[in-house]
Design a protein around this motif. Structure first.
Motif, mmCIF file in Angstrom:
data_model
loop_
_atom_site.group_PDB
_atom_site.id
_atom_site.type_symbol
_atom_site.label_atom_id
_atom_site.label_comp_id
_atom_site.label_asym_id
_atom_site.label_seq_id
_atom_site.Cartn_x
_atom_site.Cartn_y
_atom_site.Cartn_z
ATOM 1 N N ILE A 198 -67.509 -37.403 21.823
ATOM 2 C CA ILE A 198 -68.751 -37.565 22.576
ATOM 3 C C ILE A 198 -69.929 -37.162 21.699
ATOM 4 C CG2 ILE A 198 -67.795 -37.335 24.891
ATOM 5 C CD1 ILE A 198 -68.474 -34.344 24.805
ATOM 6 N N PRO A 199 -71.118 -37.610 22.045
ATOM 7 C CA PRO A 199 -71.475 -38.399 23.213
ATOM 8 C C PRO A 199 -71.035 -39.844 23.047
ATOM 9 C CG PRO A 199 -73.399 -38.152 21.822
ATOM 10 C CD PRO A 199 -72.296 -37.330 21.193
ATOM 11 N N LYS A 200 -70.754 -40.466 24.160
ATOM 12 C CA LYS A 200 -70.394 -41.883 24.182
ATOM 13 C C LYS A 200 -71.305 -42.571 25.190
ATOM 14 C CE LYS A 200 -67.454 -45.062 22.804
ATOM 15 N NZ LYS A 200 -67.077 -45.211 21.406
ATOM 16 N N LEU A 201 -72.095 -43.527 24.701
ATOM 17 C CA LEU A 201 -73.018 -44.271 25.541
ATOM 18 C C LEU A 201 -72.396 -45.623 25.864
ATOM 19 C CD1 LEU A 201 -76.804 -44.572 25.217
ATOM 20 C CD2 LEU A 201 -75.465 -46.637 25.377
ATOM 21 N N ILE A 202 -72.326 -45.938 27.143
ATOM 22 C CA ILE A 202 -71.777 -47.200 27.624
ATOM 23 C C ILE A 202 -72.929 -47.953 28.278
ATOM 24 C CG2 ILE A 202 -70.056 -48.285 29.117
ATOM 25 C CD1 ILE A 202 -68.668 -45.354 29.002
ATOM 26 N N VAL A 203 -73.246 -49.126 27.751
ATOM 27 C CA VAL A 203 -74.351 -49.931 28.275
ATOM 28 C C VAL A 203 -73.783 -50.909 29.296
ATOM 29 C CG1 VAL A 203 -76.258 -51.474 27.706
ATOM 30 C CG2 VAL A 203 -75.546 -49.716 26.057
ATOM 31 N N GLU B 175 -75.185 -18.178 34.279
ATOM 32 C CA GLU B 175 -73.997 -17.635 34.944
ATOM 33 C C GLU B 175 -72.922 -17.228 33.939
ATOM 34 O OE1 GLU B 175 -72.697 -20.739 37.584
ATOM 35 O OE2 GLU B 175 -74.492 -20.578 38.844
ATOM 36 N N GLY B 176 -73.210 -17.388 32.648
ATOM 37 C CA GLY B 176 -72.245 -17.055 31.609
ATOM 38 C C GLY B 176 -71.145 -18.086 31.466
ATOM 39 N N LYS B 177 -71.471 -19.356 31.754
ATOM 40 C CA LYS B 177 -70.476 -20.425 31.723
ATOM 41 C C LYS B 177 -70.955 -21.590 30.864
ATOM 42 C CE LYS B 177 -69.044 -19.575 36.510
ATOM 43 N NZ LYS B 177 -69.005 -20.191 37.858
ATOM 44 N N SER B 178 -70.005 -22.463 30.551
ATOM 45 C CA SER B 178 -70.309 -23.744 29.926
ATOM 46 C C SER B 178 -69.852 -24.833 30.891
ATOM 47 C CB SER B 178 -69.594 -23.876 28.580
ATOM 48 O OG SER B 178 -68.196 -23.918 28.771
ATOM 49 N N THR B 179 -70.129 -26.082 30.557
ATOM 50 C CA THR B 179 -69.603 -27.161 31.380
ATOM 51 C C THR B 179 -68.094 -27.254 31.169
ATOM 52 O OG1 THR B 179 -70.030 -28.793 29.636
ATOM 53 C CG2 THR B 179 -71.751 -28.509 31.318
ATOM 54 N N GLY B 180 -67.414 -27.808 32.151
ATOM 55 C CA GLY B 180 -65.970 -28.004 32.033
ATOM 56 C C GLY B 180 -65.160 -26.887 32.649
ATOM 57 N N GLU B 181 -63.900 -27.190 32.893
ATOM 58 C CA GLU B 181 -62.991 -26.198 33.471
ATOM 59 C C GLU B 181 -62.619 -25.115 32.478
ATOM 60 O OE1 GLU B 181 -59.564 -27.629 35.547
ATOM 61 O OE2 GLU B 181 -60.690 -29.223 36.518
ATOM 62 N N VAL C 58 -73.751 -42.131 29.817
ATOM 63 C CA VAL C 58 -73.371 -41.318 28.667
ATOM 64 C C VAL C 58 -72.392 -40.235 29.086
ATOM 65 C CG1 VAL C 58 -74.188 -39.836 26.799
ATOM 66 C CG2 VAL C 58 -75.632 -41.722 27.603
ATOM 67 N N LEU C 59 -71.268 -40.176 28.379
ATOM 68 C CA LEU C 59 -70.297 -39.088 28.532
ATOM 69 C C LEU C 59 -70.724 -37.953 27.610
ATOM 70 C CD1 LEU C 59 -67.419 -41.571 28.421
ATOM 71 C CD2 LEU C 59 -67.478 -39.790 30.163
ATOM 72 N N THR C 60 -70.753 -36.734 28.136
ATOM 73 C CA THR C 60 -71.243 -35.599 27.372
ATOM 74 C C THR C 60 -70.624 -34.302 27.888
ATOM 75 O OG1 THR C 60 -73.265 -34.529 26.563
ATOM 76 C CG2 THR C 60 -73.270 -35.256 28.863
ATOM 77 N N GLU C 61 -70.893 -33.218 27.211
ATOM 78 C CA GLU C 61 -70.575 -31.857 27.663
ATOM 79 C C GLU C 61 -71.620 -30.928 27.060
ATOM 80 O OE1 GLU C 61 -68.395 -30.612 29.815
ATOM 81 O OE2 GLU C 61 -67.043 -32.317 30.089
ATOM 82 N N GLY C 62 -71.935 -29.853 27.745
ATOM 83 C CA GLY C 62 -72.964 -28.918 27.290
ATOM 84 C C GLY C 62 -72.630 -28.188 26.006
ATOM 85 N N TRP C 63 -71.356 -28.059 25.695
ATOM 86 C CA TRP C 63 -70.944 -27.324 24.499
ATOM 87 C C TRP C 63 -70.881 -28.211 23.255
ATOM 88 C CZ3 TRP C 63 -66.860 -30.264 23.360
ATOM 89 C CH2 TRP C 63 -66.101 -30.786 24.400
ATOM 90 N N CYS C 64 -71.123 -29.517 23.403
ATOM 91 C CA CYS C 64 -70.966 -30.459 22.291
ATOM 92 C C CYS C 64 -72.232 -30.532 21.437
ATOM 93 C CB CYS C 64 -70.612 -31.840 22.821
ATOM 94 S SG CYS C 64 -70.478 -33.070 21.508
ATOM 95 N N GLY C 65 -72.105 -30.134 20.188
ATOM 96 C CA GLY C 65 -73.239 -30.157 19.264
ATOM 97 C C GLY C 65 -73.751 -31.552 18.985
ATOM 98 N N ASP C 66 -72.854 -32.532 18.851
ATOM 99 C CA ASP C 66 -73.302 -33.906 18.617
ATOM 100 C C ASP C 66 -74.130 -34.406 19.795
ATOM 101 O OD1 ASP C 66 -72.044 -33.984 16.153
ATOM 102 O OD2 ASP C 66 -70.255 -34.991 16.908
ATOM 103 N N ALA C 67 -73.703 -34.097 21.000
ATOM 104 C CA ALA C 67 -74.465 -34.501 22.183
ATOM 105 C C ALA C 67 -75.831 -33.833 22.201
ATOM 106 C CB ALA C 67 -73.684 -34.166 23.449
ATOM 107 N N ALA C 68 -75.880 -32.560 21.844
ATOM 108 C CA ALA C 68 -77.156 -31.840 21.842
ATOM 109 C C ALA C 68 -78.155 -32.469 20.879
ATOM 110 C CB ALA C 68 -76.929 -30.367 21.480
ATOM 111 N N HIS C 69 -77.666 -33.000 19.783
ATOM 112 C CA HIS C 69 -78.559 -33.628 18.810
ATOM 113 C C HIS C 69 -78.957 -35.045 19.212
ATOM 114 C CE1 HIS C 69 -77.186 -30.397 16.041
ATOM 115 N NE2 HIS C 69 -78.444 -30.502 15.673
ATOM 116 N N ASN C 70 -78.149 -35.737 19.985
ATOM 117 C CA ASN C 70 -78.399 -37.136 20.313
ATOM 118 C C ASN C 70 -79.042 -37.370 21.677
ATOM 119 O OD1 ASN C 70 -77.184 -39.027 18.130
ATOM 120 N ND2 ASN C 70 -75.711 -37.354 18.334
#
Length: 156
Positions: free
Chosen positions: A130-135, A28-34, A79-91
């Motif tokens: 992020i990403p932040k993992l909460i156990v 749709e040409g979008k990322s996560t988030g407002e 896990v807190l994340t967003e689609g545009w976050c490179g660290d999240a994409a790797h983890n």
């Protein structure tokens, strides 16, 4: 804290649902988030490719599998994340593979910017990293966290 966690868990999704959401938004040409921008979309596209590659190529060592099998109590990995976050994409692909190895681990993902109250309870050096993992244990008590570590660089 439990109320904040329960509120976020009510909006949580599986790893596969998260991957589907990111893919749908990109189409749709979008990322996560407002906040939407060409840069965030481009990061999302790149991260989607990274995650597809890592989903296919990552493999856990036998030692890692043996260690994760030692989790004998039910846990939720939130896990807190967003689609545009490179660290999240790797983890996230690795976190997902680890969680799949033990039926006692329920991996759930939430978008950071839709869960700021939760995020603000788990800041890294005052930042929403992020990403932040909460156990969480079976009663939704926090029993551990994992996430970015920000190191203050020395000025020489």
């Amino acid at each position: 804290m439990k109320e904040i966690i329960e509120k976020s868990l009510s909006k949580a999704m599986s790893y596969d649902d998260y991957r589907g959401l990111v893919d749908k938004l990109i189409k749709e040409g979008k990322s996560t988030g407002e906040n939407q921008s060409e840069d965030l979309l481009n990061y999302s596209v790149l991260n989607d490719k990274r995650m597809k590659r890592l989903d296919k190529t990552l493999h856990l060592s036998s030692d890692s599998i043996e260690n994760v099998k030692k989790v004998t109590e039910k846990q939720t990995w939130l896990v807190l994340t967003e689609g545009w976050c490179g660290d999240a994409a790797h983890n996230l692909p690795m976190i997902n593979k680890i969680a799949k190895e033990n039926s006692n681990i329920d991996l759930q993902l939430v978008l950071r910017d839709e869960n700021l109250e939760l995020m603000d309870s788990f800041l890294t050096n005052g930042g929403r990293s992020i990403p932040k993992l909460i156990v969480l244990d079976d009663e939704k008590n926090v029993i551990g966290t994992w996430g970015p570590v920000l190191v203050k660089l020395l000025q020489w």
